[in-house]
Design an enzyme around this catalytic site. Sequence first.
Site, PDB file in Angstrom:
ATOM      1  N   THR A 181      43.381  32.234  34.790  1.00 19.75           N
ATOM      2  CA  THR A 181      43.619  33.241  35.821  1.00 19.75           C
ATOM      3  C   THR A 181      44.169  32.570  37.075  1.00 19.75           C
ATOM      4  O   THR A 181      43.942  31.379  37.316  1.00 19.75           O
ATOM      5  CB  THR A 181      42.322  33.974  36.184  1.00 19.75           C
ATOM      6  OG1 THR A 181      41.388  33.025  36.744  1.00 19.75           O
ATOM      7  CG2 THR A 181      41.698  34.619  34.957  1.00 19.75           C
ATOM      8  N   GLU A 326      42.587  38.619  31.297  1.00 17.60           N
ATOM      9  CA  GLU A 326      41.473  38.797  30.368  1.00 17.60           C
ATOM     10  C   GLU A 326      41.760  39.834  29.276  1.00 17.60           C
ATOM     11  O   GLU A 326      40.996  39.933  28.302  1.00 17.60           O
ATOM     12  CB  GLU A 326      40.211  39.216  31.141  1.00 17.60           C
ATOM     13  CG  GLU A 326      39.680  38.161  32.075  1.00 17.60           C
ATOM     14  CD  GLU A 326      40.301  38.169  33.472  1.00 17.60           C
ATOM     15  OE1 GLU A 326      39.684  37.628  34.400  1.00 17.60           O
ATOM     16  OE2 GLU A 326      41.425  38.721  33.639  1.00 17.60           O
ATOM     17  N   LYS A 433      36.068  48.973  54.176  1.00 17.17           N
ATOM     18  CA  LYS A 433      34.940  49.819  54.547  1.00 17.17           C
ATOM     19  C   LYS A 433      34.901  49.965  56.059  1.00 17.17           C
ATOM     20  O   LYS A 433      34.661  48.998  56.785  1.00 17.17           O
ATOM     21  CB  LYS A 433      33.619  49.242  54.036  1.00 17.17           C
ATOM     22  CG  LYS A 433      32.471  50.236  54.143  1.00 17.17           C
ATOM     23  CD  LYS A 433      31.243  49.780  53.374  1.00 17.17           C
ATOM     24  CE  LYS A 433      30.200  50.884  53.335  1.00 17.17           C
ATOM     25  NZ  LYS A 433      28.994  50.462  52.578  1.00 17.17           N
ATOM     26  N   TRP A 438      35.150  54.443  52.688  1.00 18.58           N
ATOM     27  CA  TRP A 438      36.089  53.558  52.017  1.00 18.58           C
ATOM     28  C   TRP A 438      37.525  53.993  52.264  1.00 18.58           C
ATOM     29  O   TRP A 438      37.856  55.175  52.228  1.00 18.58           O
ATOM     30  CB  TRP A 438      35.826  53.543  50.507  1.00 18.58           C
ATOM     31  CG  TRP A 438      34.522  52.896  50.131  1.00 18.58           C
ATOM     32  CD1 TRP A 438      33.411  53.514  49.668  1.00 18.58           C
ATOM     33  CD2 TRP A 438      34.209  51.502  50.196  1.00 18.58           C
ATOM     34  NE1 TRP A 438      32.406  52.600  49.438  1.00 18.58           N
ATOM     35  CE2 TRP A 438      32.873  51.350  49.742  1.00 18.58           C
ATOM     36  CE3 TRP A 438      34.912  50.367  50.592  1.00 18.58           C
ATOM     37  CZ2 TRP A 438      32.232  50.117  49.677  1.00 18.58           C
ATOM     38  CZ3 TRP A 438      34.275  49.134  50.521  1.00 18.58           C
ATOM     39  CH2 TRP A 438      32.953  49.020  50.068  1.00 18.58           C
TER      40      TRP A 438
END
Length: 542
Positions: A181, A326, A433, A438
């Site tokens: 990754t 993944e 936030k 949010w």
Amino acid sequence: MMMNVPLTVPMMFEHAERYFSKKVVISRTAGGIHRFTYGEISQRTRRLAHALEKLGVQKGDRVGTLAWNHHRHLEAYFAIPSIGAVLHTINIRLSPQQIAYIINHAEDNVLLIDPDILPLVEAIAPHLSTVKAFVLMSNTDLPDSPLKPLYSYETLLAESDPAFSFPSIEDENQAAGMCYTSATTGNPKGVVYTHRSIVLHAMALGLADSTAVSERDTVLTVVPMFHVNAWGLPFACVWFGSTQVLPGPYFTPQLLAELIESEQVTVTGGVPTIWLGLLKELEQKVYNLSSLRGVLCGGSAAPLAMVRAFEEKWKVPFYHAYGMTETSPLVSFARLKSYQDGSEEDRIQSLTRQGYMVQGTEMKVVGAEGEVKWDDREMGELLLRGPWIASEYYRDERSDDTFKDGWLHTGDVVTVDEEGSIKVVDRTKDLIKSGGEWISSVDLENTLMTHEAVFEACVVGIPHEKWEERPLACIVLKDLYKGQNLKLEILQFLHTQFARWWIPDDIVFVDEIPKSGVGKFLKRELREQWQDYYVGSTTVID
């Protein structure tokens, strides 16, 4: 009962070898454009497999590649797994320290290296503990180099057998490839792909409601071959007999446009930053794009303005997909269902979503109160499972944080509409936030990039004394608008589409937004650069 025939990489290769030997691979290297039939690629691949075996590569050994998109890299894609070894594609855009870590952690035995990457490998060579041989992927004479032993790729092939027989691979769950990754924090994490997972993922790329890659296609693979196996396209294209166009090192939007036109490309795939650059080139010069039946986009959310430009202005179908290292990577694909007959605007909007799960994969979306409603409003983390989705990281204790109860926890926050189409709202770490509520940085970015003056936009949450965090917009203007004071105009543009408390408190205009090796915005760097920007500020901008 059915026959227990293992699904393996050499099975895919031998199918192409038998049925598609006349099809062509167009490969650009530093030496120019080369054309090889699959029959020629077949012989070269078998020579490479034989050469690696003579170098001592055995079943399970890791062979690393540090290379661009070209025919030699394609040959390695099949030669390495076909002798039971593991193809380890290394992201050459990572830092030297990370590359050295990856090579050592994977325990690579042999490295295949492009000439322009040789200095990087020479610099880190004293820190490599497992590499026993280096191979320069070139047809030129070997340079003086401290790397020992250093072999010439073409010399090795010339001295090897074009009819070399691959050893039998009985276990389809044997490792065939691996990729690490792109690390945002800590060291990169390794993902191992099996023969079975690679075959099933390639099969999914051929589904009619997925990318629908077939023998009739000419596929320009722009996404790097060192990134998640170039989305599996090289494997699928060989298996299906597609003509392949590999653009090589240091390509430009102009080169991509020229290749699409000259080679009559039907399908091409890359990240949004690539397609933003191509759109900019299309504004400068006229190209014939009529052969294209689809531009594939993944890696990060596609801006609405970009989708609209391809679909409406250039009449090129645009396909948005979702995946990650993944997941091999394809897990979802944005298409309208046959009975969805909304307006043209609804259709364009739907193409900015990440779409429906590809057959064979499953999802669930979990919020604070359990699985979320499919109302396109309630947000939760996307969890995935399927036969080409990893179950753990390679020798990494961080697996427990990501793989739980048989599900991959992606870290992506999404909503799901009533049809099951997902929309990525943000990464969990990138959600902003503010005052207990949010804010989606992705929604703000996509809207900002619909403004005619904005070339790129990245929104990050910056610490704020009163509101915990407030959004800051970092914007690159198009060349025509550079130097103009457009801050108020752009903020007012946002006010027409978002609640007041969503609007960034400020905009900073930058020459460039930092990006990862695969073209994603590096929000962490921007947060660090501007972390004190709102110090002393207590109000949300009017």
